[in-house]
Design a protein around this motif. Structure first.
Motif, PDB file in Angstrom:
ATOM      1  N   LEU A   1      -0.712  -5.270   5.184  1.00 17.32           N
ATOM      2  CA  LEU A   1       0.484  -4.858   5.922  1.00 17.32           C
ATOM      3  C   LEU A   1       0.251  -4.675   7.426  1.00 17.32           C
ATOM      4  CD1 LEU A   1       3.457  -3.828   5.991  1.00 17.32           C
ATOM      5  CD2 LEU A   1       2.529  -1.537   5.567  1.00 17.32           C
ATOM      6  N   PHE A   2      -0.744  -3.853   7.785  1.00 13.26           N
ATOM      7  CA  PHE A   2      -0.908  -3.516   9.208  1.00 13.26           C
ATOM      8  C   PHE A   2      -1.300  -4.740  10.039  1.00 13.26           C
ATOM      9  CE2 PHE A   2      -1.783   1.049   7.739  1.00 13.26           C
ATOM     10  CZ  PHE A   2      -0.502   1.463   8.048  1.00 13.26           C
ATOM     11  N   ALA A   3      -2.152  -5.599   9.454  1.00 16.86           N
ATOM     12  CA  ALA A   3      -2.547  -6.801  10.202  1.00 16.86           C
ATOM     13  C   ALA A   3      -1.340  -7.722  10.396  1.00 16.86           C
ATOM     14  CB  ALA A   3      -3.680  -7.523   9.472  1.00 16.86           C
ATOM     15  N   ALA A   4      -0.478  -7.794   9.385  1.00 13.54           N
ATOM     16  CA  ALA A   4       0.732  -8.617   9.506  1.00 13.54           C
ATOM     17  C   ALA A   4       1.653  -8.055  10.599  1.00 13.54           C
ATOM     18  CB  ALA A   4       1.469  -8.671   8.170  1.00 13.54           C
ATOM     19  N   MET A   5       1.783  -6.733  10.633  1.00 12.33           N
ATOM     20  CA  MET A   5       2.609  -6.104  11.672  1.00 12.33           C
ATOM     21  C   MET A   5       2.044  -6.415  13.065  1.00 12.33           C
ATOM     22  SD  MET A   5       3.345  -2.466   9.745  1.00 12.33           S
ATOM     23  CE  MET A   5       4.077  -1.581  11.122  1.00 12.33           C
ATOM     24  N   ARG A   6       0.721  -6.364  13.170  1.00 13.55           N
ATOM     25  CA  ARG A   6       0.081  -6.682  14.456  1.00 13.55           C
ATOM     26  C   ARG A   6       0.317  -8.130  14.862  1.00 13.55           C
ATOM     27  NH1 ARG A   6      -3.955  -3.267  16.397  1.00 13.55           N
ATOM     28  NH2 ARG A   6      -4.072  -1.439  15.058  1.00 13.55           N
ATOM     29  N   ARG A   7       0.190  -9.044  13.890  1.00 14.30           N
ATOM     30  CA  ARG A   7       0.370 -10.464  14.224  1.00 14.30           C
ATOM     31  C   ARG A   7       1.785 -10.719  14.724  1.00 14.30           C
ATOM     32  NH1 ARG A   7      -3.099 -11.398   9.862  1.00 14.30           N
ATOM     33  NH2 ARG A   7      -1.358 -11.485   8.399  1.00 14.30           N
ATOM     34  N   LEU A   8       2.775 -10.128  14.046  1.00 13.52           N
ATOM     35  CA  LEU A   8       4.156 -10.349  14.488  1.00 13.52           C
ATOM     36  C   LEU A   8       4.400  -9.688  15.844  1.00 13.52           C
ATOM     37  CD1 LEU A   8       6.263 -10.060  11.199  1.00 13.52           C
ATOM     38  CD2 LEU A   8       5.556 -12.116  12.430  1.00 13.52           C
ATOM     39  N   ASP A   9       3.739  -8.560  16.066  1.00 11.25           N
ATOM     40  CA  ASP A   9       3.874  -7.862  17.350  1.00 11.25           C
ATOM     41  C   ASP A   9       3.360  -8.742  18.492  1.00 11.25           C
ATOM     42  OD1 ASP A   9       4.820  -5.656  18.626  1.00 11.25           O
ATOM     43  OD2 ASP A   9       3.110  -4.357  18.181  1.00 11.25           O
ATOM     44  N   ALA A  10       2.354  -9.564  18.167  1.00 11.86           N
ATOM     45  CA  ALA A  10       1.746 -10.420  19.196  1.00 11.86           C
ATOM     46  C   ALA A  10       2.411 -11.793  19.258  1.00 11.86           C
ATOM     47  CB  ALA A  10       0.258 -10.582  18.910  1.00 11.86           C
ATOM     48  N   ALA A  11       3.378 -12.042  18.362  1.00 10.41           N
ATOM     49  CA  ALA A  11       3.937 -13.396  18.242  1.00 10.41           C
ATOM     50  C   ALA A  11       5.079 -13.659  19.227  1.00 10.41           C
ATOM     51  CB  ALA A  11       4.416 -13.639  16.811  1.00 10.41           C
ATOM     52  N   GLY A  12       5.463 -12.640  19.987  1.00 10.50           N
ATOM     53  CA  GLY A  12       6.509 -12.843  20.984  1.00 10.50           C
ATOM     54  C   GLY A  12       7.916 -12.894  20.398  1.00 10.50           C
ATOM     55  N   VAL A  13       8.124 -12.274  19.221  1.00 11.12           N
ATOM     56  CA  VAL A  13       9.481 -12.219  18.670  1.00 11.12           C
ATOM     57  C   VAL A  13      10.236 -11.032  19.288  1.00 11.12           C
ATOM     58  CG1 VAL A  13       8.942 -13.377  16.505  1.00 11.12           C
ATOM     59  CG2 VAL A  13       8.657 -10.903  16.656  1.00 11.12           C
ATOM     60  N   ASP A  14      11.579 -11.069  19.190  1.00  9.03           N
ATOM     61  CA  ASP A  14      12.389  -9.985  19.768  1.00  9.03           C
ATOM     62  C   ASP A  14      12.506  -8.806  18.816  1.00  9.03           C
ATOM     63  OD1 ASP A  14      13.021 -11.652  22.001  1.00  9.03           O
ATOM     64  OD2 ASP A  14      14.378 -12.739  20.658  1.00  9.03           O
ATOM     65  N   ALA A  15      12.397  -9.095  17.525  1.00  7.21           N
ATOM     66  CA  ALA A  15      12.473  -8.026  16.530  1.00  7.21           C
ATOM     67  C   ALA A  15      11.663  -8.424  15.308  1.00  7.21           C
ATOM     68  CB  ALA A  15      13.922  -7.776  16.124  1.00  7.21           C
ATOM     69  N   ILE A  16      11.167  -7.403  14.631  1.00  2.49           N
ATOM     70  CA  ILE A  16      10.492  -7.634  13.354  1.00  2.49           C
ATOM     71  C   ILE A  16      11.414  -7.068  12.282  1.00  2.49           C
ATOM     72  CG2 ILE A  16       8.471  -7.077  11.936  1.00  2.49           C
ATOM     73  CD1 ILE A  16       6.919  -6.654  14.614  1.00  2.49           C
ATOM     74  N   ALA A  17      11.755  -7.885  11.308  1.00  2.00           N
ATOM     75  CA  ALA A  17      12.593  -7.412  10.206  1.00  2.00           C
ATOM     76  C   ALA A  17      11.708  -7.294   8.979  1.00  2.00           C
ATOM     77  CB  ALA A  17      13.731  -8.388   9.961  1.00  2.00           C
ATOM     78  N   ALA A  18      11.870  -6.207   8.242  1.00  2.00           N
ATOM     79  CA  ALA A  18      11.022  -6.015   7.068  1.00  2.00           C
ATOM     80  C   ALA A  18      11.876  -5.784   5.837  1.00  2.00           C
ATOM     81  CB  ALA A  18      10.092  -4.828   7.284  1.00  2.00           C
ATOM     82  N   LEU A  19      11.570  -6.526   4.798  1.00  2.00           N
ATOM     83  CA  LEU A  19      12.238  -6.321   3.515  1.00  2.00           C
ATOM     84  C   LEU A  19      11.468  -5.273   2.739  1.00  2.00           C
ATOM     85  CD1 LEU A  19      12.914  -9.991   2.410  1.00  2.00           C
ATOM     86  CD2 LEU A  19      14.645  -8.209   2.617  1.00  2.00           C
ATOM     87  N   PRO A  20      12.168  -4.279   2.173  1.00  2.00           N
ATOM     88  CA  PRO A  20      11.424  -3.306   1.373  1.00  2.00           C
ATOM     89  C   PRO A  20      10.807  -3.966   0.150  1.00  2.00           C
ATOM     90  CG  PRO A  20      13.794  -2.955   1.151  1.00  2.00           C
ATOM     91  CD  PRO A  20      13.610  -4.050   2.161  1.00  2.00           C
ATOM     92  N   VAL A  21       9.731  -3.361  -0.336  1.00  2.00           N
ATOM     93  CA  VAL A  21       9.059  -3.876  -1.527  1.00  2.00           C
ATOM     94  C   VAL A  21       9.379  -2.929  -2.687  1.00  2.00           C
ATOM     95  CG1 VAL A  21       7.243  -4.818  -0.039  1.00  2.00           C
ATOM     96  CG2 VAL A  21       6.892  -2.600  -1.157  1.00  2.00           C
ATOM     97  N   PRO A  22       9.130  -3.311  -3.927  1.00  2.00           N
ATOM     98  CA  PRO A  22       9.395  -2.395  -5.035  1.00  2.00           C
ATOM     99  C   PRO A  22       8.623  -1.082  -4.853  1.00  2.00           C
ATOM    100  CG  PRO A  22       8.901  -4.592  -5.858  1.00  2.00           C
ATOM    101  CD  PRO A  22       8.620  -4.615  -4.378  1.00  2.00           C
ATOM    102  N   SER A  23       9.302   0.052  -5.096  1.00  2.00           N
ATOM    103  CA  SER A  23       8.669   1.359  -4.875  1.00  2.00           C
ATOM    104  C   SER A  23       7.835   1.805  -6.072  1.00  2.00           C
ATOM    105  CB  SER A  23       9.738   2.412  -4.552  1.00  2.00           C
ATOM    106  OG  SER A  23       9.866   2.521  -3.160  1.00  2.00           O
ATOM    107  N   VAL A  24       6.938   0.975  -6.510  1.00  2.00           N
ATOM    108  CA  VAL A  24       6.007   1.369  -7.570  1.00  2.00           C
ATOM    109  C   VAL A  24       4.591   1.110  -7.066  1.00  2.00           C
ATOM    110  CG1 VAL A  24       7.555   0.893  -9.506  1.00  2.00           C
ATOM    111  CG2 VAL A  24       6.126  -0.950  -8.600  1.00  2.00           C
ATOM    112  N   GLY A  25       3.625   1.777  -7.658  1.00  2.00           N
ATOM    113  CA  GLY A  25       2.233   1.583  -7.250  1.00  2.00           C
ATOM    114  C   GLY A  25       2.091   1.757  -5.747  1.00  2.00           C
ATOM    115  N   LEU A  26       1.372   0.865  -5.085  1.00  2.00           N
ATOM    116  CA  LEU A  26       1.166   0.990  -3.644  1.00  2.00           C
ATOM    117  C   LEU A  26       2.415   0.623  -2.837  1.00  2.00           C
ATOM    118  CD1 LEU A  26      -2.500   0.179  -2.772  1.00  2.00           C
ATOM    119  CD2 LEU A  26      -1.492   2.078  -3.997  1.00  2.00           C
ATOM    120  N   GLY A  27       3.454   0.147  -3.544  1.00  2.00           N
ATOM    121  CA  GLY A  27       4.723  -0.158  -2.878  1.00  2.00           C
ATOM    122  C   GLY A  27       5.323   1.071  -2.210  1.00  2.00           C
ATOM    123  N   LEU A  28       5.078   2.239  -2.800  1.00  2.00           N
ATOM    124  CA  LEU A  28       5.586   3.497  -2.227  1.00  2.00           C
ATOM    125  C   LEU A  28       5.009   3.703  -0.822  1.00  2.00           C
ATOM    126  CD1 LEU A  28       7.389   5.707  -3.516  1.00  2.00           C
ATOM    127  CD2 LEU A  28       5.302   6.963  -4.060  1.00  2.00           C
TER     128      LEU A  28
END
Ligand code: AMP
Ligand code: MG
Length: 348
Positions: A299-326
């Protein structure tokens, strides 16, 4: 200091332990994220951790220990349930909050009566704590509020010149912070979802209370407000619509979002990529197979990559709230608190 100046990991550990004993501040790998550590018994050294991170003093630090036996030196009382949990799940990404002994300086716990304690499973981390011979108080090795580091490069980029040493232990295997369970109240309470699934914890000690946001702020001050934030606004999306598309409109048409980076669990969680708005120029799938453990780790590395990708916004879809999804949803929603202020509205 360059990352490769001290190549042998044992030399790095000894050097870092010396620095810790002398009151310095060292960034080191754990299985969760990289930590920024100081001798927990040295209030001045701990104060430097807060300064380097620009972390407010009301936000307490986790004490990292090398052996179970150290618990008795730091905690007044270890309830039966906590013992069972520790026996089952330590070492690993699980932190327990227990009534503290006076030897733990108030600066570490931000004046709270409990101390947060964890025994990491990462061998470099445990080796460092053992070599230092003292518990290491360590938050994540990033500036306060920003994305946590899961590789030494992330630490170097943000704090490299401000710390005495960075131990390079490669990528973190869990990649998301520890789960925190407090034993300060009548029942065990979940203060933070993290790298140990709640289901695993409840299988050992039964029901764990999930405090309301209001209660949480009192018990765990650092859990309020924005955290884990990218500099690009991050927006959470409720879900995908019937045809699998995500509708994104700008409230201010004069400032359209030209480029969006999307975070999604897996290709299967975006049923029809063709229905995505054309502004979505970049997609980070957290796990090809939809595995939540792998997703949390990336997760965090993906957030960093998008942060460096020059996009105007990062949109995130929630994941199922079970296990590490929480834990994944928790980090995304806290990161989004910052984005919501500056970001356009999303309609479905
Ligand atoms: P971090 O160091 O960024 O992983 O954050 C550690 C978090 O653990 C803090 O923000 C608090 O929410 C929680 N925490 C640490 N120490 C305590 C404590 N003594 N009592 C309650 N919560 C704590
Ligand atoms: Mg942190």
């Amino acid at each position: 200091m360059s990352l490769n100046e001290l190549t042998d990991i044992n030399e790095q550990i000894q050097e870092a332990a010396d620095i810790i004993r002398r009151g310095g501040v060292v960034a080191f790998p754990t299985e969760t994220v990289y930590g920024l550590g100081a001798n927990a018994f040295d209030a001045q050294a701990v104060a430097r951790v807060f300064e380097v991170k620009r972390r407010p003093y009301f936000d307490p630090l986790i004490l990292h220990i090398a052996e179970r036996g150290w618990l008795g030196d730091l905690a007044v009382d270890v309830p039966m349930a906590a013992k069972r949990l520790i026996d089952a799940l330590w070492p690993g990404p699980l932190t327990v909050v227990l009534p503290k002994k006076p030897v733990v300086p108030d600066i570490v716990t931000a004046g709270l009566p409990g101390a947060a304690l964890r025994m990491p499973s990462n061998e470099i981390a445990r080796g460092l704590i053992l070599a230092a011979g003292v518990p290491i108080a360590a938050p994540s090795a990033n500036l306060f509020g920003s994305v946590s580091p899961t590789a030494a490069e992330h630490v170097m980029a943000q704090l490299g010149s401000a710390v005495d040493m960075v131990i390079d232990g490669g990528e973190c295997s869990v990649g998301i912070e520890s789960t925190i369970v407090s034993f300060m109240g009548e029942e065990p309470a979940l203060l933070r979802p993290g790298g140990t699934a709640l289901e695993e914890i409840e299988a050992v000690i039964g029901r764990v209370v999930i405090p309301s946001n209001g209660e949480l702020v009192n018990q765990s001050p650092g859990r309020s407000g924005t955290h884990y934030a990218t500099s690009t606004p991050l927006i959470r999306i409720g879900g995908v619509d019937k045809i699998g598309g995500i509708n994104i409109w700008c409230t201010d048409p004069s400032k359209p979002i030209a480029k969006i980076g999307l975070i999604a669990l897996s290709p299967a969680s975006v049923p029809d990529p063709a229905a995505l708005p054309p502004a979505v120029v970049n997609i980070e799938y957290l796990s090809a197979s939809g595995d939540l453990r792998e997703a949390a780790c990336r997760l965090f590395a993906a957030m960093r990559r998008l942060d460096a990708a020059g996009v105007d916004a990062i949109a995130a879809l929630p994941v199922p709230s079970v296990g590490l999804g929480l834990a994944i949803n928790d980090r995304l929603s806290r990161a989004a608190l910052k984005g919501e202020i500056a970001s356009p509205q999303i309609k479905r």
